[in-house]
Scaffold this active site. Sequence first.
Site, PDB file in Angstrom:
ATOM      1  N   GLY A 217     100.585 101.470 115.049  1.00 41.74           N
ATOM      2  CA  GLY A 217     100.890 101.614 113.627  1.00 41.74           C
ATOM      3  C   GLY A 217      99.976 100.884 112.681  1.00 41.74           C
ATOM      4  O   GLY A 217     100.142 100.964 111.457  1.00 41.74           O
ATOM      5  N   GLU A 255     100.275  99.065 121.337  1.00 37.65           N
ATOM      6  CA  GLU A 255      99.712 100.333 121.804  1.00 37.65           C
ATOM      7  C   GLU A 255      99.059 101.024 120.610  1.00 37.65           C
ATOM      8  O   GLU A 255      99.604 101.954 120.025  1.00 37.65           O
ATOM      9  CB  GLU A 255     100.773 101.205 122.473  1.00 37.65           C
ATOM     10  CG  GLU A 255     102.062 101.377 121.707  1.00 37.65           C
ATOM     11  CD  GLU A 255     103.067 102.278 122.402  1.00 37.65           C
ATOM     12  OE1 GLU A 255     103.562 103.217 121.748  1.00 37.65           O
ATOM     13  OE2 GLU A 255     103.362 102.030 123.576  1.00 37.65           O
ATOM     14  N   CYS A 256      97.889 100.561 120.252  1.00 39.73           N
ATOM     15  CA  CYS A 256      97.176 101.046 119.062  1.00 39.73           C
ATOM     16  C   CYS A 256      96.329 102.258 119.401  1.00 39.73           C
ATOM     17  O   CYS A 256      95.728 102.338 120.479  1.00 39.73           O
ATOM     18  CB  CYS A 256      96.294  99.942 118.495  1.00 39.73           C
ATOM     19  SG  CYS A 256      97.210  98.499 117.905  1.00 39.73           S
ATOM     20  N   GLY A 257      96.224 103.177 118.469  1.00 39.10           N
ATOM     21  CA  GLY A 257      95.365 104.339 118.626  1.00 39.10           C
ATOM     22  C   GLY A 257      94.331 104.400 117.523  1.00 39.10           C
ATOM     23  O   GLY A 257      93.158 104.098 117.709  1.00 39.10           O
ATOM     24  N   ARG A 258      94.792 104.769 116.322  1.00 43.93           N
ATOM     25  CA  ARG A 258      93.905 104.927 115.172  1.00 43.93           C
ATOM     26  C   ARG A 258      93.041 103.686 114.933  1.00 43.93           C
ATOM     27  O   ARG A 258      91.841 103.784 114.688  1.00 43.93           O
ATOM     28  CB  ARG A 258      94.762 105.207 113.935  1.00 43.93           C
ATOM     29  CG  ARG A 258      93.985 105.506 112.664  1.00 43.93           C
ATOM     30  CD  ARG A 258      94.899 105.506 111.434  1.00 43.93           C
ATOM     31  NE  ARG A 258      96.154 106.172 111.682  1.00 43.93           N
ATOM     32  CZ  ARG A 258      96.350 107.485 111.551  1.00 43.93           C
ATOM     33  NH1 ARG A 258      95.354 108.245 111.145  1.00 43.93           N
ATOM     34  NH2 ARG A 258      97.524 108.013 111.794  1.00 43.93           N
ATOM     35  N   CYS A 333      89.193 130.826 105.752  1.00 43.68           N
ATOM     36  CA  CYS A 333      89.696 131.722 104.707  1.00 43.68           C
ATOM     37  C   CYS A 333      91.082 131.274 104.243  1.00 43.68           C
ATOM     38  O   CYS A 333      92.072 132.029 104.343  1.00 43.68           O
ATOM     39  CB  CYS A 333      89.734 133.152 105.221  1.00 43.68           C
ATOM     40  SG  CYS A 333      88.108 133.808 105.616  1.00 43.68           S
ATOM     41  N   TYR A 362      92.491 111.053 115.360  1.00 49.69           N
ATOM     42  CA  TYR A 362      93.244 112.139 114.736  1.00 49.69           C
ATOM     43  C   TYR A 362      92.327 113.069 113.930  1.00 49.69           C
ATOM     44  O   TYR A 362      92.668 113.518 112.840  1.00 49.69           O
ATOM     45  CB  TYR A 362      94.377 111.587 113.862  1.00 49.69           C
ATOM     46  CG  TYR A 362      95.362 110.785 114.676  1.00 49.69           C
ATOM     47  CD1 TYR A 362      96.193 111.407 115.603  1.00 49.69           C
ATOM     48  CD2 TYR A 362      95.439 109.405 114.544  1.00 49.69           C
ATOM     49  CE1 TYR A 362      97.072 110.679 116.374  1.00 49.69           C
ATOM     50  CE2 TYR A 362      96.322 108.661 115.312  1.00 49.69           C
ATOM     51  CZ  TYR A 362      97.138 109.311 116.223  1.00 49.69           C
ATOM     52  OH  TYR A 362      98.015 108.572 116.993  1.00 49.69           O
TER      53      TYR A 362
END
Length: 394
Positions: A217, A255-258, A333, A362
């Site tokens: 987070g 548990e970090c991602g970004r 489009c 992401y």
Amino acid sequence: MERENPFCAYLYDLSKLRHHVDRLMTTLPSNFRLFYAIKANSDETLLKTLAPVVHGFEAASLGEIEKIRAVDKEILILFGGPGKTQAEIEGAIHNRVALLHVESFHELQLVNHIAGQKGTTVSILLRVNLRHSVPNAQLKMSGVPTQFGIDEFEVPNAIALAKCLPNVKILGFHFHAMSNNGDSKAHAHFVDHCFERAKSWGKEWNIDISYVNVGGGIGINYQNIEEQFAWDDFIEDLQGVIQKHKDANWQTVFECGRYITSSCGYYAAEVLDIKQNHGKYFCLLRGGSHHLRLPAAWKQSHPFTVVPVEKWSYPFSRPEVTESVITVAGELCTPNDVLARDILVPRVRVGDILLFHYAGAYGWAISHHDFLSHPHPDHLYIESDTLIHEAILV
């Protein structure tokens, strides 16, 4: 060498990634563990780069577990997600997942049933949907009604059930509650609150807590890339939390991602056209939200810089704007294919390249790659950010 097709690529600075994660690892308190949530970006090269430097990986599906095991047969894996199938739980057991995050009463009984059939015991954390969350986080998984975890008020009943089941072993709690929080002080307060709840339940139910997972987070400021999450301040505040709870002997898991991969990634796309409609300039790219969906999903402008390309091969004049406000749109489009709105640029020309920063999480992983069947971007890996422009301009 003249390029055959307009430039479009993701670029990953592996040296920058290692340096960033090394800093996080060396500043973490000794009883804290850093796992990478691969949902942010499960690119194989990034996983291979991260495997030697993080404590483990967090997966949210059997497919992600299998990606991890293809890279590293022994690294620790945490497994979460609000809806796990029988096949996924069986796969988690087969792939020796270290901790399985249980999200409901049904899932608790299902895990116990499957483990019993296999003659084993599964180590679990109960995922808690707290009534408290971080107010300014961009997305909330708890503190509001969501599909995630067990309502805080029901946790005592879940503990009682878990303690009666022979094939699960409750080792602690999982509190992942938010996404993209930029407030370091609020994040430290959140960790403190998680510790308070874990200690209370541990004492009340006589649980020997081994792990408290406070989730990820930690956010990225896409609106002002010069002002990012104050990690050093966070660690300083965390020391106060540790001192307050010095009687706790568990390991604390992030548990970090970004926050791990975002800054190492770039998305670059060539300008195909510049036009004016209804008094506004539009800059059209070879690329768009089918490659980088995040700005459209969050309805925000993604930060970019203009990389000038001097070569111009056509016999007619080159479209350009100077000191103008532009909206950056892609090749799809749909009017929703916009990566940035109303941005003042000193100069941009057809044939220049827009370089989008903080695109390592992401971005490609969540985008609708095959909508309209345009070509995919290249994926390039470099060892220094000084080579970014060189890779683009080759």
